[in-house]
Design a protein around this motif. Sequence first.
Motif, PDB file in Angstrom:
ATOM      1  N   PRO A  17       0.971  -1.087  -0.141  1.00  0.00           N
ATOM      2  CA  PRO A  17       0.407  -0.176  -0.379  1.00  0.00           C
ATOM      3  C   PRO A  17       0.802   1.216  -0.008  1.00  0.00           C
ATOM      4  N   GLY A  18       0.514   2.193  -0.247  1.00  0.00           N
ATOM      5  CA  GLY A  18       1.231   3.450  -0.916  1.00  0.00           C
ATOM      6  C   GLY A  18       1.239   3.971  -1.874  1.00  0.00           C
ATOM      7  N   TRP A  19       1.169   3.489  -3.253  1.00  0.00           N
ATOM      8  CA  TRP A  19       1.850   3.734  -4.281  1.00  0.00           C
ATOM      9  C   TRP A  19       0.652   4.162  -4.818  1.00  0.00           C
ATOM     10  N   GLU A  20      -0.660   4.182  -4.541  1.00  0.00           N
ATOM     11  CA  GLU A  20      -1.867   4.613  -5.420  1.00  0.00           C
ATOM     12  C   GLU A  20      -1.110   6.244  -5.303  1.00  0.00           C
ATOM     13  N   VAL A  21      -1.538   7.045  -6.780  1.00  0.00           N
ATOM     14  CA  VAL A  21      -2.311   8.363  -6.800  1.00  0.00           C
ATOM     15  C   VAL A  21      -3.442   8.917  -6.098  1.00  0.00           C
ATOM     16  N   ASP A  22      -2.890   9.706  -5.375  1.00  0.00           N
ATOM     17  CA  ASP A  22      -3.814  10.863  -4.625  1.00  0.00           C
ATOM     18  C   ASP A  22      -4.930  11.679  -5.986  1.00  0.00           C
ATOM     19  N   PRO A  23      -6.314  11.486  -6.367  1.00  0.00           N
ATOM     20  CA  PRO A  23      -6.354  11.923  -7.223  1.00  0.00           C
ATOM     21  C   PRO A  23      -7.041  13.525  -7.079  1.00  0.00           C
ATOM     22  N   ASP A  24      -7.371  14.131  -5.752  1.00  0.00           N
ATOM     23  CA  ASP A  24      -6.812  15.375  -4.940  1.00  0.00           C
ATOM     24  C   ASP A  24      -5.732  16.214  -5.390  1.00  0.00           C
ATOM     25  N   ASP A  25      -4.503  15.672  -6.193  1.00  0.00           N
ATOM     26  CA  ASP A  25      -3.552  16.106  -6.403  1.00  0.00           C
ATOM     27  C   ASP A  25      -3.457  16.266  -7.757  1.00  0.00           C
ATOM     28  N   GLU A  26      -3.583  17.736  -8.779  1.00  0.00           N
ATOM     29  CA  GLU A  26      -3.819  17.823  -9.773  1.00  0.00           C
ATOM     30  C   GLU A  26      -2.126  17.860  -9.455  1.00  0.00           C
ATOM     31  N   TRP A  27      -1.434  17.849  -9.796  1.00  0.00           N
ATOM     32  CA  TRP A  27      -0.001  17.954  -9.655  1.00  0.00           C
ATOM     33  C   TRP A  27       0.465  16.546  -9.675  1.00  0.00           C
ATOM     34  N   GLY A  28       0.569  15.845  -8.828  1.00  0.00           N
ATOM     35  CA  GLY A  28       0.899  15.017  -9.279  1.00  0.00           C
ATOM     36  C   GLY A  28       0.147  13.783  -9.797  1.00  0.00           C
ATOM     37  N   VAL A  29      -0.884  14.539 -10.133  1.00  0.00           N
ATOM     38  CA  VAL A  29      -2.288  13.081 -11.534  1.00  0.00           C
ATOM     39  C   VAL A  29      -1.083  13.380 -12.063  1.00  0.00           C
ATOM     40  N   TYR A 150      -6.790   5.941   8.789  1.00  0.00           N
ATOM     41  CA  TYR A 150      -7.075   6.119   7.114  1.00  0.00           C
ATOM     42  C   TYR A 150      -6.834   5.529   6.221  1.00  0.00           C
ATOM     43  N   SER A 151      -6.799   4.764   5.463  1.00  0.00           N
ATOM     44  CA  SER A 151      -6.555   3.469   4.939  1.00  0.00           C
ATOM     45  C   SER A 151      -5.762   2.857   4.679  1.00  0.00           C
ATOM     46  N   PRO A 152      -5.098   1.923   4.461  1.00  0.00           N
ATOM     47  CA  PRO A 152      -3.502   1.528   4.681  1.00  0.00           C
ATOM     48  C   PRO A 152      -2.595   2.439   3.471  1.00  0.00           C
ATOM     49  N   ASP A 153      -3.141   2.261   2.330  1.00  0.00           N
ATOM     50  CA  ASP A 153      -2.439   2.832   1.639  1.00  0.00           C
ATOM     51  C   ASP A 153      -2.311   4.434   1.890  1.00  0.00           C
ATOM     52  N   ARG A 157       1.551   6.214   2.476  1.00  0.00           N
ATOM     53  CA  ARG A 157       2.064   6.681   2.177  1.00  0.00           C
ATOM     54  C   ARG A 157       2.192   8.564   3.208  1.00  0.00           C
ATOM     55  N   MET A 158       1.234   8.785   4.325  1.00  0.00           N
ATOM     56  CA  MET A 158       1.921   9.941   5.063  1.00  0.00           C
ATOM     57  C   MET A 158       2.921   9.415   5.588  1.00  0.00           C
ATOM     58  N   VAL A 159       3.216   7.668   6.033  1.00  0.00           N
ATOM     59  CA  VAL A 159       4.331   7.817   6.841  1.00  0.00           C
ATOM     60  C   VAL A 159       6.159   7.969   5.486  1.00  0.00           C
ATOM     61  N   ALA A 160       5.985   7.809   4.904  1.00  0.00           N
ATOM     62  CA  ALA A 160       7.212   8.131   3.205  1.00  0.00           C
ATOM     63  C   ALA A 160       7.303   9.055   3.734  1.00  0.00           C
ATOM     64  N   ALA A 161       5.446  10.126   3.464  1.00  0.00           N
ATOM     65  CA  ALA A 161       6.123  11.730   4.012  1.00  0.00           C
ATOM     66  C   ALA A 161       7.052  12.101   4.711  1.00  0.00           C
ATOM     67  N   ARG A 162       6.829  11.618   5.984  1.00  0.00           N
ATOM     68  CA  ARG A 162       7.146  12.349   6.972  1.00  0.00           C
ATOM     69  C   ARG A 162       8.627  11.501   7.459  1.00  0.00           C
ATOM     70  N   LEU A 163       8.639  10.406   7.125  1.00  0.00           N
ATOM     71  CA  LEU A 163      10.004  10.444   6.597  1.00  0.00           C
ATOM     72  C   LEU A 163      11.268  11.056   5.444  1.00  0.00           C
ATOM     73  N   ALA A 164      10.146  10.841   4.694  1.00  0.00           N
ATOM     74  CA  ALA A 164      11.250  12.196   3.250  1.00  0.00           C
ATOM     75  C   ALA A 164      11.613  13.215   4.053  1.00  0.00           C
ATOM     76  N   ARG A 165      10.870  13.588   4.906  1.00  0.00           N
ATOM     77  CA  ARG A 165      11.507  15.259   5.212  1.00  0.00           C
ATOM     78  C   ARG A 165      12.457  15.179   6.208  1.00  0.00           C
ATOM     79  N   GLN A 166      12.776  13.658   6.981  1.00  0.00           N
ATOM     80  CA  GLN A 166      13.772  13.313   7.605  1.00  0.00           C
ATOM     81  C   GLN A 166      15.788  13.678   6.915  1.00  0.00           C
ATOM     82  N   ALA A 167      15.218  13.755   5.324  1.00  0.00           N
ATOM     83  CA  ALA A 167      16.076  14.145   4.787  1.00  0.00           C
ATOM     84  C   ALA A 167      17.489  15.521   5.189  1.00  0.00           C
TER      85      ALA A 167
END
Length: 291
Positions: A17-29, A150-153, A157-167
Amino acid sequence: MSVDGEAVRLRTEADEPGWEVDPDDEWGVAVLATVGQQLRLRRESVGMRAADFAVAVGYGEDLVYKVEGGKRIPRQEYLDKADEVLGAGGLVAAAWEDVKRVRYPKRVRELGKLEGKAVEIALYECHIIPGLLQTPEHARSVIGAAQPPYSPDDVERMVAARLARQAVFERLPAPALSFVLEEGVLHRPIGGRMVWRQQLERLLEVGRLHNVVLQVMPMDCDTHSGLDGRIELLKFPDGTAVGRSDGAFNGRPIHELKHLRILELRYGTIRAQALSPRESLAFVEQLLGET
């Protein structure tokens, strides 16, 4: 590992899970639609069927159609292998720089950009361990405890985003980072004993970095200037800054100097009321020994 074993590994990862695109994210789509179209055109230009391409890259045919249709976020391994199979000379692999950001919610992407530019980050957090300090397991437990759930996806997705900030901890030159945590938060073993031990170990690891100051606000403090809630301050190389506080200015981001000075005063006072950095690390070490 054998070729067949590698294919099994990649297919398993693709189903996480976590690799589906958010349909409300126009840039991402838009990004995924463009990347998917380019992959399909390149595949067709070399006369390769989707089924054959799937075998060549080590993923399922269904995933190939989803990626080419802009419905699934491809992993870096997928793009690297596709680049090799299609002879793209690095052009397909380079798409990862944009694709990887699609996985992160828009709000977090914007926050990550600001933190990535800041030369100073100061944060007082009153209810949780700050996202910049969370381990993957702790972050998953915190996000997974939300109600309604939240859904598993979405969780992944939120965990990945949180960890990415730790760069931010890997940046050179290193920014100056300051954190003040509430003692009460450090007594709450979110995720269970082992997850919590790892989280305390992470706090000690980060708190010992030369560019990090970590402090604990003790429960027995008889005066507390942070009762209005969370405070965050970011300062940038050009002298500008942005701040946010739960209890001030309606929680909106502020840039005005007079308002920033108020947040700086509050944060400075909170730091003065908290345990010293040395005392704070000793306190966390004591908790770890008791856990």
